[in-house]
Design a protein around this motif. Structure first.
Motif, PDB file in Angstrom:
ATOM      1  N   ILE A   1      -0.063  -1.460  -7.422  1.00 62.22           N
ATOM      2  CA  ILE A   1      -0.230  -0.377  -6.451  1.00 62.22           C
ATOM      3  C   ILE A   1      -1.621  -0.472  -5.823  1.00 62.22           C
ATOM      4  O   ILE A   1      -2.627  -0.244  -6.488  1.00 62.22           O
ATOM      5  CB  ILE A   1      -0.061   1.006  -7.120  1.00 62.22           C
ATOM      6  N   ASN A   2      -1.674  -0.786  -4.554  1.00 66.19           N
ATOM      7  CA  ASN A   2      -2.953  -0.875  -3.832  1.00 66.19           C
ATOM      8  C   ASN A   2      -3.406   0.527  -3.417  1.00 66.19           C
ATOM      9  O   ASN A   2      -3.367   0.895  -2.246  1.00 66.19           O
ATOM     10  CB  ASN A   2      -2.804  -1.768  -2.600  1.00 66.19           C
ATOM     11  N   ASP A   3      -3.853   1.303  -4.399  1.00 70.18           N
ATOM     12  CA  ASP A   3      -4.160   2.720  -4.153  1.00 70.18           C
ATOM     13  C   ASP A   3      -5.647   3.020  -4.237  1.00 70.18           C
ATOM     14  O   ASP A   3      -6.060   4.085  -4.683  1.00 70.18           O
ATOM     15  CB  ASP A   3      -3.393   3.603  -5.153  1.00 70.18           C
TER      16      ASP A   3
ATOM     17  N   ASN B   1       0.847  -1.199   0.000  1.00 69.92           N
ATOM     18  CA  ASN B   1       0.000   0.000   0.000  1.00 69.92           C
ATOM     19  C   ASN B   1       0.881   1.247   0.000  1.00 69.92           C
ATOM     20  O   ASN B   1       1.891   1.289   0.714  1.00 69.92           O
ATOM     21  CB  ASN B   1      -0.888   0.030   1.245  1.00 69.92           C
ATOM     22  N   PRO B   2       0.510   2.275  -0.751  1.00 63.36           N
ATOM     23  CA  PRO B   2       1.279   3.535  -0.720  1.00 63.36           C
ATOM     24  C   PRO B   2       0.846   4.390   0.473  1.00 63.36           C
ATOM     25  O   PRO B   2       0.450   5.551   0.335  1.00 63.36           O
ATOM     26  CB  PRO B   2       0.917   4.186  -2.055  1.00 63.36           C
ATOM     27  N   THR B   3       0.932   3.780   1.668  1.00 61.34           N
ATOM     28  CA  THR B   3       0.462   4.470   2.872  1.00 61.34           C
ATOM     29  C   THR B   3       1.547   4.603   3.938  1.00 61.34           C
ATOM     30  O   THR B   3       1.256   5.008   5.053  1.00 61.34           O
ATOM     31  CB  THR B   3      -0.742   3.714   3.477  1.00 61.34           C
ATOM     32  N   GLY B   4       2.781   4.221   3.599  1.00 62.14           N
ATOM     33  CA  GLY B   4       3.840   4.325   4.593  1.00 62.14           C
ATOM     34  C   GLY B   4       5.109   3.640   4.122  1.00 62.14           C
ATOM     35  O   GLY B   4       5.228   3.219   2.965  1.00 62.14           O
ATOM     36  N   ASP B   5       6.053   3.501   5.029  1.00 59.07           N
ATOM     37  CA  ASP B   5       7.340   2.898   4.696  1.00 59.07           C
ATOM     38  C   ASP B   5       7.203   1.391   4.473  1.00 59.07           C
ATOM     39  O   ASP B   5       6.339   0.735   5.056  1.00 59.07           O
ATOM     40  CB  ASP B   5       8.347   3.144   5.833  1.00 59.07           C
TER      41      ASP B   5
ATOM     42  N   LEU C   1       4.750   6.734  -2.672  1.00 63.72           N
ATOM     43  CA  LEU C   1       5.029   5.803  -3.757  1.00 63.72           C
ATOM     44  C   LEU C   1       6.404   6.077  -4.365  1.00 63.72           C
ATOM     45  O   LEU C   1       7.182   5.153  -4.642  1.00 63.72           O
ATOM     46  CB  LEU C   1       3.942   5.915  -4.825  1.00 63.72           C
ATOM     47  N   LYS C   2       6.722   7.352  -4.535  1.00 60.64           N
ATOM     48  CA  LYS C   2       8.038   7.725  -5.067  1.00 60.64           C
ATOM     49  C   LYS C   2       9.149   7.307  -4.108  1.00 60.64           C
ATOM     50  O   LYS C   2      10.207   6.821  -4.529  1.00 60.64           O
ATOM     51  CB  LYS C   2       8.093   9.232  -5.299  1.00 60.64           C
ATOM     52  N   SER C   3       8.890   7.476  -2.808  1.00 58.97           N
ATOM     53  CA  SER C   3       9.861   7.068  -1.788  1.00 58.97           C
ATOM     54  C   SER C   3      10.100   5.563  -1.837  1.00 58.97           C
ATOM     55  O   SER C   3      11.241   5.094  -1.738  1.00 58.97           O
ATOM     56  CB  SER C   3       9.365   7.488  -0.406  1.00 58.97           C
ATOM     57  N   GLN C   4       9.021   4.787  -1.996  1.00 56.16           N
ATOM     58  CA  GLN C   4       9.143   3.335  -2.100  1.00 56.16           C
ATOM     59  C   GLN C   4       9.944   2.946  -3.341  1.00 56.16           C
ATOM     60  O   GLN C   4      10.816   2.071  -3.287  1.00 56.16           O
ATOM     61  CB  GLN C   4       7.755   2.692  -2.149  1.00 56.16           C
ATOM     62  N   GLU C   5       9.659   3.633  -4.440  1.00 56.58           N
ATOM     63  CA  GLU C   5      10.354   3.335  -5.688  1.00 56.58           C
ATOM     64  C   GLU C   5      11.852   3.624  -5.575  1.00 56.58           C
ATOM     65  O   GLU C   5      12.691   2.843  -6.021  1.00 56.58           O
ATOM     66  CB  GLU C   5       9.751   4.157  -6.837  1.00 56.58           C
ATOM     67  N   GLU C   6      12.202   4.731  -4.944  1.00 58.74           N
ATOM     68  CA  GLU C   6      13.611   5.104  -4.778  1.00 58.74           C
ATOM     69  C   GLU C   6      14.331   4.122  -3.860  1.00 58.74           C
ATOM     70  O   GLU C   6      15.483   3.755  -4.095  1.00 58.74           O
ATOM     71  CB  GLU C   6      13.712   6.528  -4.227  1.00 58.74           C
ATOM     72  N   LEU C   7      13.637   3.697  -2.796  1.00 55.14           N
ATOM     73  CA  LEU C   7      14.238   2.746  -1.873  1.00 55.14           C
ATOM     74  C   LEU C   7      14.504   1.413  -2.568  1.00 55.14           C
ATOM     75  O   LEU C   7      15.591   0.834  -2.440  1.00 55.14           O
ATOM     76  CB  LEU C   7      13.318   2.526  -0.671  1.00 55.14           C
ATOM     77  N   LEU C   8      13.528   0.940  -3.326  1.00 55.47           N
ATOM     78  CA  LEU C   8      13.694  -0.319  -4.051  1.00 55.47           C
ATOM     79  C   LEU C   8      14.796  -0.208  -5.097  1.00 55.47           C
ATOM     80  O   LEU C   8      15.565  -1.144  -5.306  1.00 55.47           O
ATOM     81  CB  LEU C   8      12.372  -0.733  -4.702  1.00 55.47           C
ATOM     82  N   SER C   9      14.884   0.938  -5.731  1.00 55.70           N
ATOM     83  CA  SER C   9      15.940   1.166  -6.729  1.00 55.70           C
ATOM     84  C   SER C   9      17.324   1.070  -6.099  1.00 55.70           C
ATOM     85  O   SER C   9      18.259   0.560  -6.722  1.00 55.70           O
ATOM     86  CB  SER C   9      15.748   2.537  -7.386  1.00 55.70           C
ATOM     87  N   SER C  10      17.457   1.537  -4.852  1.00 56.82           N
ATOM     88  CA  SER C  10      18.745   1.444  -4.157  1.00 56.82           C
ATOM     89  C   SER C  10      19.128  -0.002  -3.876  1.00 56.82           C
ATOM     90  O   SER C  10      20.299  -0.296  -3.590  1.00 56.82           O
ATOM     91  CB  SER C  10      18.697   2.244  -2.854  1.00 56.82           C
ATOM     92  N   LEU C  11      18.152  -0.896  -3.954  1.00 60.57           N
ATOM     93  CA  LEU C  11      18.390  -2.326  -3.766  1.00 60.57           C
ATOM     94  C   LEU C  11      18.465  -3.066  -5.101  1.00 60.57           C
ATOM     95  O   LEU C  11      18.385  -4.294  -5.148  1.00 60.57           O
ATOM     96  CB  LEU C  11      17.265  -2.937  -2.926  1.00 60.57           C
ATOM     97  N   LYS C  12      18.605  -2.320  -6.194  1.00 66.21           N
ATOM     98  CA  LYS C  12      18.663  -2.885  -7.550  1.00 66.21           C
ATOM     99  C   LYS C  12      17.360  -3.593  -7.912  1.00 66.21           C
ATOM    100  O   LYS C  12      17.355  -4.629  -8.567  1.00 66.21           O
ATOM    101  CB  LYS C  12      19.835  -3.857  -7.699  1.00 66.21           C
ATOM    102  N   ILE C  13      16.255  -2.999  -7.474  1.00 61.67           N
ATOM    103  CA  ILE C  13      14.950  -3.579  -7.764  1.00 61.67           C
ATOM    104  C   ILE C  13      14.146  -2.570  -8.573  1.00 61.67           C
ATOM    105  O   ILE C  13      13.904  -1.438  -8.127  1.00 61.67           O
ATOM    106  CB  ILE C  13      14.186  -3.938  -6.475  1.00 61.67           C
ATOM    107  N   SER C  14      13.762  -2.972  -9.776  1.00 59.49           N
ATOM    108  CA  SER C  14      12.947  -2.113 -10.635  1.00 59.49           C
ATOM    109  C   SER C  14      11.866  -2.968 -11.279  1.00 59.49           C
ATOM    110  O   SER C  14      11.931  -4.202 -11.252  1.00 59.49           O
ATOM    111  CB  SER C  14      13.807  -1.435 -11.707  1.00 59.49           C
ATOM    112  N   PHE C  15      10.886  -2.318 -11.859  1.00 58.50           N
ATOM    113  CA  PHE C  15       9.746  -3.023 -12.435  1.00 58.50           C
ATOM    114  C   PHE C  15       9.493  -2.553 -13.854  1.00 58.50           C
ATOM    115  O   PHE C  15       9.694  -1.385 -14.178  1.00 58.50           O
ATOM    116  CB  PHE C  15       8.492  -2.793 -11.579  1.00 58.50           C
ATOM    117  N   ASP C  16       9.029  -3.478 -14.691  1.00 55.58           N
ATOM    118  CA  ASP C  16       8.660  -3.105 -16.056  1.00 55.58           C
ATOM    119  C   ASP C  16       7.372  -2.289 -16.069  1.00 55.58           C
ATOM    120  O   ASP C  16       7.154  -1.485 -16.973  1.00 55.58           O
ATOM    121  CB  ASP C  16       8.491  -4.364 -16.915  1.00 55.58           C
TER     122      ASP C  16
END
Length: 553
Positions: free
Chosen positions: A158-160, A122-126, A229-244
């Motif tokens: 995205i559970n938005d 959910n885009p509701t927190g960390d 959501l942007k924060s989650q995306e940036e955090l995942l990117s720092s872990l080499k995790i991206s999505f198509d």
């Protein structure tokens, strides 16, 4: 062609082409040879014969020529054990160096199109550590399937939509009102103030510089959702995790896909109304109870949206893999049943449940609990151990197993820490090449190793201890392509993590027993070539796990 494929070919020839049932596997004990097959026992059932007789016939037909097979032995109750010839192993090492960074990977995408959906928070927190485990396992699985030849795509759902998003908006507005000095009645279902306060301040600050734009509750809710959501995306990117693709649940509703799915389910006769709600006859589909699709107040449930979403995915891919948290156990029955009713092949949907994570620090286990306020975020752990240890520790056990993340162990820089141990093996390989004197040129050595197996034959002109350590290492290296395929088919990237640990152990043992650089130029060149194959294999394995392969440590 690998040595296993060559032996398989010889067995096929001996069986007059009957090879569909032949399976070769590495033996666990050295006294049983290097590889073994149970084909004699399989054929004994079909032919109604003694498996030992069939095994001995096979032994006589194949013969040990010394090049591919140096010894064949029959063992009760009907195993045929093979010792691989030194020359066959040397040929395989040449192949590893020639293939290089593609060793172990399928040469082309030959398997079915597969869509992997994971994390979907959910885009509701960390993101908490449970999300972190799903993220790491999911990304490793995508890398693994791609390496094994699957045409794979990844997706974040995205559970938005729904009650949690409304609560997010209400909480954010309440915080905004408090900042303005207003008296606010704090509701029990609000999100923690300290979680959202930084986001609210950032948004309010931005709007203060735009006096012509008025900040409303709806705008604040949307803005804070987008920021999280942007924060989650940036955090995942720092872990080499991206999505198509990032797929919004809200879009499913606005495009009418959820409504259309409900209509089709009603037309199929698999729903009924009770006390103002619309129910799925889930028990008829094998579930333990019927499930609500639309509540009495008109709000749709997660199940209805999930059915609509999986229909959407089936229109884009032939095979679906979905990673869910352990708390979703049981919900897959209704989902698969509804899809089957709507004429979708539920067997093409594979759901992997990822079990919970507990943390261990200073010898004490910390169990995650939202109610107790002991939820640990990805950020907190990542800042302590770094991305490589974070990824390795979360992927090294099977998703179905509950795991304990040992923070202190993940921070150690010695052989007890498996990811450090593996990375150190790769760094040691690189270090060996930096020790080469002017008498030996790395490029010339590796060029020789790409041309002739004769270079590697010097590896086997050694004493028993050195020979044993060398051969164990070579066999482990050559297991890698099959390990990739088996790991992909079993959806177990943890197998790659454990394989690399075993490879690192074999390499460190080889390094202890065998002097790589010596006065014997031929032996030095052979061992340098072997070190290069170790380096290639570790790097390729770590690539699947999304972990760095350092050249120095």
């Amino acid at each position: 062609m690998s040595y296993k494929q060559k032996i398989h070919k010889e067995i096929k020839k001996a069986l007059n082409g009957e090879s569909d049932l032949v399976y070769l596997e590495r033996t666990k004990l050295k006294e049983h040879g290097d590889v073994s097959t149970n084909i004699a026992m399989v054929l004994a059932k079909k032919q109604k014969r003694n498996p030992l007789d069939i095994a001995n016939e096979l032994k006589e037909k194949i013969k040990a020529d010394g090049s591919l097979i140096s010894h064949i032995e029959v063992a009760k109750p009907g195993f045929v054990n093979f010792v691989v010839g030194d020359y066959a192993l040397s040929e395989s090492l040449v192949e590893v160096i020639n293939i290089g960074d593609k060793f172990g990977f399928a040469p082309e995408k030959s398997k079915e199109e597969t869509l992997v959906e994971y994390v979907s928070a959910n885009p509701t927190g960390d993101l908490h550590i449970g999300h972190g485990r799903q993220a790491v396992i999911g990304s490793c699985l995508v890398n693994l399937l791609s390496a094994a030849g699957y045409d794979v795509k990844s997706e974040f759902y995205i559970n938005d939509f729904g009650e949690q998003i409304q609560n997010l908006s209400d909480t954010a507005w309440a915080i905004h009102c408090k900042l303005n000095g207003e008296n606010v009645q704090w509701k029990e279902d609000f999100y923690p103030e300290d979680l959202l306060l930084p986001y609210v301040k950032k948004i309010v600050g931005a709007y203060c510089s735009k006096p012509q734009q008025q900040l409303t509750k709806e705008i604040l809710g949307q803005e804070i959702k987008d920021l999280i959501l942007k924060s989650q995306e940036e955090l995942l990117s720092s872990l080499k995790i991206s999505f198509d693709k990032w797929h919004s649940e809200t879009d499913l509703h606005t495009r009418g896909e959820v409504k259309n799915t409900l209509k089709k389910l009603k037309e199929s006769g698999i729903t009924y109304e009770h006390e103002g709600a619309i129910w799925l006859k889930a028990q008829e589909l094998g579930d333990v109870r019927d499930r609500v699709l639309v509540r009495s107040d008109g709000r749709s449930t997660y199940l209805l949206a999930d059915v609509a979403y999986h229909i959407n995915k089936f229109k884009r891919s032939t095979k679906l893999i979905t990673l869910w948290g352990a708390d979703h156990h049981g919900q897959e029955v209704g989902l698969k049943g509804a899809l089957k009713v709507l004429k979708y092949d539920e067997n093409k949907l594979e759901i992997i449940f990822v079990q919970m994570v507990s943390l261990k620090k200073e010898g004490q286990e910390i169990k995650m609990s939202k109610r107790a306020g002991t939820v640990v975020t990805v950020d907190e752990v990542l800042n302590e151990v770094g991305p490589d240890a974070f990824r390795y520790f979360l992927v090294e056990s099977h998703p179905n197993h509950r795991m304990i993340f040992d923070i202190d162990l993940a921070k150690k820089q010695d052989k007890d820490n498996p990811v450090y141990y593996i990375q150190y093996a790769h760094a040691r390989c690189c270090s060996i090449f930096r020790q080469i004197t002017d008498d030996i040129k790395k490029e010339e050595v590796l060029k020789k190793c790409t041309i002739s197996p004769d270079v590697f034959m010097y590896l086997f002109k050694a004493n028993n201890q050195e020979y044993s350590a060398t051969k164990s290492l070579i066999l482990r290296i050559l297991d890698f392509p099959e390990e990739v395929l088996n790991s992909a088919e079993s959806r177990s990237p943890s197998r790659i993590a454990n394989y690399l640990k075993e490879l690192a152990t074999d390499f460190h043992q080889f390094y202890t027993v065998c002097r790589v650089i010596s006065k014997d130029i031929n032996l030095t060149e052979a061992r340098l070539g072997l070190v290069e194959t170790v380096k290639i294999t570790i790097a390729n394995g770590l690539k699947i796990l999304g972990i760095n392969a350092p050249e120095s440590m």
